[in-house]
Design an enzyme around this catalytic site. Structure first.
Site, short mmCIF file in Angstrom:
data_model
loop_
_atom_site.label_atom_id
_atom_site.label_comp_id
_atom_site.label_asym_id
_atom_site.label_seq_id
_atom_site.Cartn_x
_atom_site.Cartn_y
_atom_site.Cartn_z
N GLU A 34 43.80 32.70 26.74
CA GLU A 34 44.44 33.88 27.33
C GLU A 34 44.94 34.78 26.20
OE1 GLU A 34 44.91 35.38 30.47
OE2 GLU A 34 45.64 36.89 29.05
N GLY A 39 48.35 34.21 34.02
CA GLY A 39 48.36 34.65 35.42
C GLY A 39 47.67 35.98 35.61
N GLY A 40 47.42 36.71 34.52
CA GLY A 40 46.60 37.92 34.59
C GLY A 40 47.22 39.07 35.36
N THR A 41 46.34 39.91 35.89
CA THR A 41 46.73 41.17 36.51
C THR A 41 47.64 40.98 37.72
OG1 THR A 41 44.56 42.02 35.88
CG2 THR A 41 45.81 43.32 37.48
N CYS A 42 47.21 40.15 38.66
CA CYS A 42 47.90 40.06 39.96
C CYS A 42 49.36 39.70 39.76
CB CYS A 42 47.21 39.04 40.84
SG CYS A 42 47.96 38.89 42.46
N HIS A 441 54.60 37.27 73.51
CA HIS A 441 55.27 38.55 73.77
C HIS A 441 56.69 38.51 73.18
CE1 HIS A 441 56.60 42.19 75.77
NE2 HIS A 441 57.70 41.52 76.12
C1 LIG Z 1 48.40 47.75 40.82
C2 LIG Z 1 47.52 46.69 41.41
C3 LIG Z 1 47.83 46.13 42.61
C4 LIG Z 1 47.01 45.16 43.16
N1 LIG Z 1 47.35 44.66 44.37
C5 LIG Z 1 46.56 43.70 44.93
C6 LIG Z 1 46.89 43.14 46.18
O1 LIG Z 1 47.90 43.48 46.78
N2 LIG Z 1 46.08 42.19 46.69
C7 LIG Z 1 44.95 41.77 46.04
O2 LIG Z 1 44.24 40.90 46.55
N3 LIG Z 1 44.61 42.29 44.85
C8 LIG Z 1 45.38 43.24 44.28
N4 LIG Z 1 45.05 43.75 43.06
C9 LIG Z 1 43.83 43.25 42.39
C10 LIG Z 1 44.12 41.88 41.72
O3 LIG Z 1 45.18 42.02 40.82
C11 LIG Z 1 42.89 41.34 41.00
O4 LIG Z 1 41.79 41.42 41.85
C12 LIG Z 1 43.17 39.88 40.66
O5 LIG Z 1 44.16 39.82 39.65
C13 LIG Z 1 41.95 39.08 40.24
O6 LIG Z 1 41.72 39.23 38.93
P1 LIG Z 1 40.87 38.22 38.07
O7 LIG Z 1 41.04 36.81 38.50
O8 LIG Z 1 39.51 38.74 38.02
O9 LIG Z 1 41.52 38.40 36.60
P2 LIG Z 1 42.84 39.09 36.13
O10 LIG Z 1 43.96 38.79 37.04
O11 LIG Z 1 42.56 40.50 35.81
O12 LIG Z 1 43.12 38.29 34.77
C14 LIG Z 1 42.23 38.28 33.69
C15 LIG Z 1 42.93 37.68 32.50
O13 LIG Z 1 42.01 37.53 31.44
C16 LIG Z 1 42.62 37.90 30.21
N5 LIG Z 1 41.57 38.30 29.29
C17 LIG Z 1 40.76 39.39 29.38
N6 LIG Z 1 39.86 39.39 28.37
C18 LIG Z 1 40.15 38.28 27.62
C19 LIG Z 1 39.58 37.75 26.44
N7 LIG Z 1 38.52 38.29 25.85
N8 LIG Z 1 40.12 36.61 25.92
C20 LIG Z 1 41.19 36.01 26.53
N9 LIG Z 1 41.74 36.48 27.66
C21 LIG Z 1 41.23 37.60 28.20
C22 LIG Z 1 43.56 39.02 30.61
O14 LIG Z 1 44.59 39.19 29.67
C23 LIG Z 1 44.07 38.54 31.97
O15 LIG Z 1 45.23 37.77 31.82
C24 LIG Z 1 45.86 44.71 42.46
C25 LIG Z 1 45.55 45.26 41.22
C26 LIG Z 1 46.37 46.23 40.69
C27 LIG Z 1 46.01 46.79 39.34
#
Ligand SMILES: Cc1cc2nc3c(=O)[nH]c(=O)nc-3n(C[C@H](O)[C@H](O)[C@H](O)COP(=O)(O)OP(=O)(O)OC[C@H]3O[C@@H](n4cnc5c(N)ncnc54)[C@H](O)[C@@H]3O)c2cc1C
Length: 459
Positions: A34, A39-42, A441
């Site tokens: 990582e 935990g990434g984006t979500c 209801h």
């Molecule tokens: C503002 C916003 C609101 C959202 N709301 C919702 C919602 O309500 N419901 C929903 O279902 N989805 C929502 N989403 C979408 C959701 O966040 C993503 O679909 C979800 O996080 C799945 O992502 P993922 O598993 O593909 O990876 P991500 O969660 O994007 O994580 C990828 C990880 O990989 C790491 N990484 C990247 N490249 C490298 C590398 N080369 N080496 C090491 N680590 C790396 C990153 O740092 C990150 O931690 C939202 C997105 C945003 C931006």
């Protein structure tokens, strides 16, 4: 000399950590990499923080509407943005801490903090170390896209990630992008007290959804005095003193919007450009998404791509479902496939939109015989009791098989209620199963059987 593992996971998004648990519990020596936040984006800059902020915004909204319910507030109401952010940070921290300690304490797992990059089809380099494994899983997700808008390099702008640091009230937030992320921020900041303008290039908001849904969402936002500028054919930005000017129209109408802050919400871009994919020979499409088959394998044997990075979904639940598909195929002799899943998502404005399956437009394009049911929220007692009557429910049925093709529930509880339809779709049962069900209801869901009892033939 490479350190040998049985499996390597790059990225800790919504599939990586669960995958790590399964791989390690199968006795495989696993490495997970990582580069930023576990935990990434979500967890850190997506779903969790935005839905926490939406909850604060909803509280502010309901306090201001208190008088409609007979609640008298003596004195002014204002939002303390520092406290709003602190609450959001606390909720995010709890999730981030949970994942971080889960991964760090997972037996058989080595955690690497750094940027992972392929060095070959079975090797990944991180922080100068070379790791080797026969199985590599990519879960690197996506980030905010920053397209070539004229003038963008001359102005300050926010993205969903930098919005997480905002602990003040923008006087006038200008949002470029009328889709999911943009709309959620728009309503939230309007409710916090900002003036908000949404600028959208297309003819309507959330253009992948049906026109009636787009139109109703626009009305909901306009009712809260959010300004919406559609068909922005001359998009460009420019610094105007301390403010930012966004050029919108060049043929007619108000040519520009001048605000205090600019938020870019124009889509997501896969994190594949610095992943060394060429060293491993991994194929991507024109937009940089990794090409996968129905079981999420890339063109290189032994390498899988899960989550947003494969372009087959853009949600937390699609990423988690990818994990389930991969492990079912690897370990459970269960040939699950991406094509088995039914599209489903929610838009978390208030009231929310819950969606399942095909849109009305998509059904029309198939040319099949179909039935449609629609019911306005104003007809639903539960919505009236709560003075939340915006929106409608809509369902589409295949006239021959009686199976549900799709549904949209825009209205109070729509994000939850949609599952009562989604689960019947997964059960592959006819719509008559719900039509004959006795629901509780007073709920919104109790009117779904009524709606299904009054279907029209598609015009
Ligand atoms: C503002 C916003 C609101 C959202 N709301 C919702 C919602 O309500 N419901 C929903 O279902 N989805 C929502 N989403 C979408 C959701 O966040 C993503 O679909 C979800 O996080 C799945 O992502 P993922 O598993 O593909 O990876 P991500 O969660 O994007 O994580 C990828 C990880 O990989 C790491 N990484 C990247 N490249 C490298 C590398 N080369 N080496 C090491 N680590 C790396 C990153 O740092 C990150 O931690 C939202 C997105 C945003 C931006």
């Amino acid at each position: 000399m490479a350190e040998k593992f049985d499996a390597i996971i790059i990225g800790t998004g919504q599939s990586g950590p669960s995958l790590a648990r399964r791989l390690t519990s199968e006795g495989l020596k696993t490495a997970i990499i990582e580069r930023k936040l576990f935990g990434g984006t979500c967890v850190n800059v997506g779903c969790t923080p935005t839905k926490t902020l939406v909850a604060s915004a909803h509280a502010a909204y309901m306090v201001r509407r208190g008088h409609e319910f007979g609640v008298v507030i003596d004195g002014s109401v204002h939002v303390d943005m520092k406290k709003v952010k602190a609450r959001k940070d606390a909720v995010v921290k709890q999730s981030n801490d949970g994942i971080t300690s889960w991964l760090r304490n997972m037996p058989n797992l080595s955690v690497y903090e750094g940027h992972g990059r392929f060095a070959g089809p079975d090797t990944v380099r991180v922080n100068g170390a070379l790791l080797q494994a026969a199985r590599i899983f990519i879960n690197t997700g996506a980030r905010a896209d920053v397209p070539a808008i004229p003038g963008l390099d001359q102005v300050d702008y926010l993205t969903n990630a930098s919005m997480m640091d905002v602990d003040y009230l923008p006087e006038h937030l200008v949002i470029i992008g009328g889709s999911y992320i943009g709309l959620e921020f728009a309503q939230m900041y309007r409710r916090f007290g900002s003036r908000v303008t949404i600028i959208e290039k297309g003819e309507r908001l959330i253009h992948r959804d049906d026109e009636d849904v787009s139109e109703a969402v626009k009305e909901i936002l306009r009712d809260e005095a959010i300004e919406i500028r559609l068909k922005a054919e001359c998009l460009g930005v420019e610094k105007r003193g301390e403010r930012v000017a966004a050029h919108v129209q060049c043929k007619g109408g108000d040519p520009e919007v001048v605000g205090s802050h600019l938020l870019l919400a124009v889509g997501r871009r896969p994190n594949t450009d610095d992943l060394g994919l060429e060293s491993a020979g991994i194929e991507t499409d024109m937009r940089g998404f990794i090409v996968v088959d129905d079981q999420l394998q890339t063109n290189v044997p032994g390498i899988w791509a899960l989550g947003d990075v494969n372009g087959r979904g853009a949600f937390t639940h699609t990423s988690y479902n990818d994990y389930e598909i991969v492990v079912a195929n690897l370990f459970d002799n269960d040939p699950r496939r991406v094509s088995n899943r039914i599209p489903a998502y929610a838009l978390y404005i208030d009231p929310p939109l819950g969606r399942a399956g095909m849109t009305e437009q998509q059904v029309r394009e198939t040319g099949r015989k179909a039935l449609i049911g629609k019911m306005m929220m104003t007809r639903i007692g539960r919505a009236r009791e709560r003075s939340e009557t915006q929106g409608f429910m809509k369902v589409l049925i295949d006239a021959e098989t009686e199976k549900i093709l799709g549904a949209a529930i825009l209205g109070i509880g729509g994000d939850e209620i949609i599952h009562s339809i989604l689960d019947v779709m997964y059960a592959d049962a006819p719509y008559t199963v719900i039509q004959r069900a006795m629901h509780i209801h007073p709920t919104v869901t109790e009117l779904i059987p009524t709606m299904l009892g009054d279907l029209d033939v598609f015009e």
